[in-house]
Design an enzyme around this catalytic site. Structure first.
Site: not given
Ligand code: HAX
Length: 433
Positions: A233, A263, A309, A318, A373
């Site tokens: 964002s 996000h 994250h 948080r 979240d």
């Molecule tokens: N559940 C399952 N798998 C997960 C995971 C979770 N909570 N967190 C990471 N992974 C997976 C990723 O999908 C990724 O898989 P691929 O390689 O197969 O694509 C792998 O683990 C490596 O990811 P990472 O390096 O640990 O994390 P990223 O930086 O790529 O992604 C995310 C960060 C926040 C997007 C990710 O942890 C996620 O999808 N979490 C769940 C959704 C979530 O809670 N989002 C909110 C984040 C905070 C925010 O921005 N709030 O607004």
């Protein structure tokens, strides 16, 4: 103490001099390298932009202008905005002056309400919010002054005017969207003389005899306000603003990014997931049941919302702050109890799952801990806000402060239009062979 505008004017002289000095002395110093993995991986970890409002330390979490978040959790949202921009805490006089600015600017134009009422009934509330902000673009001070030939050094002032207008109207529009979209009645008016958080709480129309919902809103708006510059964002808002698009275009773009499930939308997904466990196990699930449910989610190829994250490698402070609020105000609430239990179970599950992934040749999960979240939605749910899709709108009211503070500072510093160099897969192949 002088007003926000006066303090900021003095600070900007210093900020500009500081940056000029750094560039004069160190313009060609290397601060980051980029691997092929990072180029394909969302530029994770690439240091290629500046944000002075806050920093996210992987092992500490959010630090706002040098203050760890949990040390400043008592601040009200208007104080956070002041801090983001100036690095200083407003005294009572400066805080009151800022509150009066919001009072003065809080009237939402009629055409916004007309538009929101005509949107289809199943429109996502985030789409309503981003549209509500965008349609007010005709009010932009920045655009009017720009068209009249404003000097570059005044850009920040016009951006501040737009920002105060947006921030004053945003809680009114957001609360109005809640009432229109979920048929809770007509939009309510901003109350003059009431603080920002309590005003938002009040306009949602949630019964709050003890005042603890207003307390939650102050905390909620504080915690979500800023998370450095590279998140989707903030980065989207920054990129659009760098083309000198005004604050209405820029913030609306940022909100569209916040609406993604990886996000800001994760908070709606989180509560959905928690409630789904309670429906499946008919009440608060045991640790074993949660483990089983979590593995099923993962095996279906879905993420556990609220965990992981891009930058953090510890429990998000948080989340800790929200957990503390829940323990103090709603310890008996079953949804909150599940959130607390999930925190005991999920990091171990994700750790195990990550090891499985590595054995199968996939990436590890870099962070198994909860993010912001994971807990916030349960608190909202307790107060009767059971419409999950609305949660990201509340996040947005807060995050607009960070986005706007960053925009104002970028216009003050004359930050250049964003234009990183993209490369083709052919180019990458030629580099690596
Ligand atoms: N559940 C399952 N798998 C997960 C995971 C979770 N909570 N967190 C990471 N992974 C997976 C990723 O999908 C990724 O898989 P691929 O390689 O197969 O694509 C792998 O683990 C490596 O990811 P990472 O390096 O640990 O994390 P990223 O930086 O790529 O992604 C995310 C960060 C926040 C997007 C990710 O942890 C996620 O999808 N979490 C769940 C959704 C979530 O809670 N989002 C909110 C984040 C905070 C925010 O921005 N709030 O607004």
């Amino acid at each position: 103490m002088p007003t926000l505008q006066e303090v900021l004017r003095d600070k900007i002289v210093k900020y500009r001099e500081e940056v000029r000095e750094i560039l004069r002395e160190h313009k060609d110093k290397v601060i980051s390298e980029v691997t092929v993995g990072q180029a394909y991986g969302g530029m994770r970890g690439v240091k290629g932009m500046i944000c002075d409002t806050s920093v996210v330390e992987p092992d500490k979490g959010l630090i706002v202008r040098g203050h760890p978040l949990l040390d400043i959790k008592h601040l009200w949202p208007e104080e956070v905005f002041f801090l983001l921009l100036t690095g200083e805490f407003p005294d009572d006089e400066a805080k009151a002056a800022l509150q009066q600015e919001f009072d003065r600017r809080s009237q939402v134009p009629d055409y916004v309400w007309k538009l929101l009422y005509t949107m289809a009934e199943d429109t996502h509330p985030m789409c309503m919010l981003a549209t509500g902000v965008l349609v007010m673009e005709r009010e932009s001070v920045f655009r009017k002054w720009y068209d009249r030939g404003m000097k570059r050094e005044d850009y920040w002032l016009a951006m501040l005017g737009d920002s105060l207008n947006i921030l004053a109207k945003l809680p009114v529009i957001a609360a109005g969207i809640y009432r229109i979209r979920y048929k809770h009645g007509s939009p309510m008016q901003w109350t003059q003389g009431l603080d920002y958080g309590a005003n938002f709480a009040n306009m949602l129309g949630i019964a709050d005899p003890a005042g603890s919902f207003a307390k939650l809103m102050r905390l909620y708006l504080n915690f979500h306000a800023d998370h450095e510059g590279g998140n989707v964002s903030a980065n989207a808002c920054h990129t659009v603003g760098s083309a000198l698009s005004d604050a209405y275009y820029s913030v609306s773009a940022g909100l569209n990014g916040l609406a993604g499930p990886l996000h800001g939308l994760a908070n709606q997904e989180c509560v959905k997931w928690i409630i789904a466990t309670m429906e499946k196990f008919d009440g608060v699930p045991s640790e074993e049941q949660l483990r089983e449910f979590a593995f099923r989610t993962l095996r279906e190829g879905r993420v556990i919302p609220g965990y992981g994250h891009a930058v953090l490698r510890v429990t998000d402070p948080r989340f800790t702050g929200f957990l503390e609020f829940g323990k103090e105000h709603l310890p008996e609430d079953p949804v909150f109890q599940v959130v607390a239990r999930v925190y005991d179970v999920i990091p171990k599950v994700l750790q195990e799952y990550s090891e499985e992934r590595v054995k199968a040749g996939k990436n590890p999960i870099a962070n198994v801990w909860p993010n912001v979240d994971a807990g916030s939605g349960a608190l909202l749910y307790h107060y009767g806000l059971t419409e999950f899709p609305y949660y990201t709108v509340m996040f947005s009211v807060s995050r607009a402060m960070g986005m706007l503070a960053q925009l104002i500072l970028n216009r003050a510093l004359g930050t250049a239009i964003t234009r990183p160099k993209s490369v083709s897969t052919e180019w990458i192949k030629a580099q690596v062979h």
